[in-house]
Design a protein around this motif. Structure first.
Motif, PDB file in Angstrom:
ATOM      1  N   HIS A   1      84.534 -10.867 -34.146  1.00  0.00           N
ATOM      2  CA  HIS A   1      85.607 -10.758 -35.125  1.00  0.00           C
ATOM      3  C   HIS A   1      85.817 -12.112 -35.812  1.00  0.00           C
ATOM      4  O   HIS A   1      85.767 -13.148 -35.164  1.00  0.00           O
ATOM      5  CB  HIS A   1      86.890 -10.329 -34.411  1.00  0.00           C
TER       6      HIS A   1
ATOM      7  N   ASN B   1      87.378 -19.550 -33.940  1.00  0.00           N
ATOM      8  CA  ASN B   1      88.256 -20.673 -34.283  1.00  0.00           C
ATOM      9  C   ASN B   1      88.025 -21.823 -33.328  1.00  0.00           C
ATOM     10  O   ASN B   1      88.931 -22.602 -33.060  1.00  0.00           O
ATOM     11  CB  ASN B   1      89.718 -20.231 -34.272  1.00  0.00           C
TER      12      ASN B   1
ATOM     13  N   ASP C   1      88.352 -13.537 -37.045  1.00  0.00           N
ATOM     14  CA  ASP C   1      89.520 -14.322 -36.644  1.00  0.00           C
ATOM     15  C   ASP C   1      89.364 -14.949 -35.269  1.00  0.00           C
ATOM     16  O   ASP C   1      90.124 -15.842 -34.908  1.00  0.00           O
ATOM     17  CB  ASP C   1      90.768 -13.435 -36.664  1.00  0.00           C
ATOM     18  N   ASP C   2      88.396 -14.469 -34.477  1.00  0.00           N
ATOM     19  CA  ASP C   2      88.189 -15.065 -33.163  1.00  0.00           C
ATOM     20  C   ASP C   2      87.334 -16.319 -33.232  1.00  0.00           C
ATOM     21  O   ASP C   2      87.186 -17.018 -32.241  1.00  0.00           O
ATOM     22  CB  ASP C   2      87.509 -14.052 -32.225  1.00  0.00           C
TER      23      ASP C   2
ATOM     24  N   ARG D   1      87.526  -9.044 -42.768  1.00  0.00           N
ATOM     25  CA  ARG D   1      88.173  -9.538 -41.546  1.00  0.00           C
ATOM     26  C   ARG D   1      87.683  -8.740 -40.360  1.00  0.00           C
ATOM     27  O   ARG D   1      88.333  -8.695 -39.336  1.00  0.00           O
ATOM     28  CB  ARG D   1      89.689  -9.413 -41.669  1.00  0.00           C
TER      29      ARG D   1
ATOM     30  N   THR E   1      95.993  -9.658 -40.328  1.00  0.00           N
ATOM     31  CA  THR E   1      95.542 -10.777 -41.155  1.00  0.00           C
ATOM     32  C   THR E   1      94.780 -10.327 -42.389  1.00  0.00           C
ATOM     33  O   THR E   1      94.516 -11.119 -43.274  1.00  0.00           O
ATOM     34  CB  THR E   1      94.639 -11.694 -40.332  1.00  0.00           C
TER      35      THR E   1
ATOM     36  N   TYR F   1      94.728 -12.435 -46.541  1.00  0.00           N
ATOM     37  CA  TYR F   1      93.659 -12.936 -47.381  1.00  0.00           C
ATOM     38  C   TYR F   1      93.438 -12.091 -48.624  1.00  0.00           C
ATOM     39  O   TYR F   1      92.649 -12.439 -49.479  1.00  0.00           O
ATOM     40  CB  TYR F   1      92.357 -13.018 -46.590  1.00  0.00           C
TER      41      TYR F   1
END
Lengths: 184, 102
Positions: free
Chosen positions: B93, B98, B95-96, B27, A85, A89
């Motif tokens: 993290h 959510n 992205d975790d 990220r 990912t 971005y």
């Protein structure tokens, strides 16, 4: 000579702030952040802000950066590889950053910074008799006293919030039971 | 010899942009995101101090003082939130994060 030193310090600041956001290990990020703060405090010394330079050393390096370091070491984060990912971005981030950089550089280069040099306060920096710390104290405790106390209240609220958030509600912790205390 | 204010403004612009790109590109984990916010606040502080020196007015330095206390409070609360998030999920993290499905 001063301008030469300024360029060296600027290069150090920019390089290490790039390394803050790019390095894989968070501990390296914190250490480079400390380097940025240290060099910025030297920059403040050039601008005749001695008190703020020392405060930056004490508050930022002594408190905030060490707090970051503690949290990084406490959380035991495994250094994972950058996931896929990251690339999703990358174009958006670079695009927005580039546009804001261009706009800000345009604004600064077009502005003529020869406004009227105000002497709004009676005690200003050019007064060489008083030291920097004394001047700040003279104004901070008189004109800005309300804001000073307000910032103290904000710090108190942040402290209470941080303590309440990280309080463990397990069996081991000792708690005050008000009903029991009154009924005794 | 005085440093020209325009150089200090350019330096603060560059630091601000690096912090902003750091918020977007990061990220890895939330702590680096908080550090990027600290970089943005630092660029504002550099601007305040250089203008304070340019106009020979002390009030800019007083606002830097307030700015420091606010950023310290923000770092404390943000790190507390990160700690309890790590306790719940076992990861910080980006992205975790959510849960809110935003």
């Amino acid at each position: 000579m001063t301008i030469f030193l300024f360029f060296i310090i600027s290069i150090i600041i920019i390089t290490s702030s790039l390394l803050v956001i790019l390095s894989k290990n968070p501990i390296h990020s914190v250490l480079f952040l400390i380097l940025v703060f240290f060099n910025t405090s030297i920059l403040f010394l050039f601008s005749n802000a001695e008190f703020l330079a020392m405060i930056l050393l004490i508050v930022y390096i002594g408190a905030v950066a060490v707090l970051f370091l503690f949290v990084v070491m406490m959380l035991d984060i495994n250094i994972t590889k950058l996931r896929q990912t990251f690339l999703n971005y990358l174009p958006t981030g670079l695009f927005i950053g580039f546009i804001i950089l261009i706009e800000l550089i345009y604004v600064v280069s077009q502005s003529n910074l020869n406004f009227v040099k105000t002497n709004s306060s009676d005690i200003n920096i050019s007064n060489q008799i008083l030291e920097n710390t004394k001047i700040i104290g003279n104004i901070l405790y008189t004109d800005y006293f309300l804001l000073f106390q307000l910032s103290g209240i904000i710090l108190l609220v942040a402290m209470i919030g941080a303590i309440y958030l990280t309080l463990r509600k397990s069996k081991g912790t000792k708690k005050q039971n008000i009903y029991k205390q009154i009924l005794k | 010899m005085e440093i020209p204010i325009i150089y200090q403004l350019y330096l603060s612009i560059i630091i601000f942009t690096i912090g902003l790109i750091g918020v977007f590109l990061n990220r890895k984990n939330l702590i680096v995101l908080l550090m990027s916010i600290e970089l943005i606040l630092l660029s504002a502080n550099i601007n305040f101090v250089s203008f304070s020196n340019y106009y020979k007015n002390i009030i800019g330095q007083i606002f830097v003082f307030f700015n420091l206390s606010i950023s310290a409070a923000e770092a404390a609360v943000g790190l507390a939130i990160i700690v309890i998030f790590f306790r719940k999920k076992g990861s910080i993290h980006v992205d975790d994060i959510n849960t809110l499905k935003g």
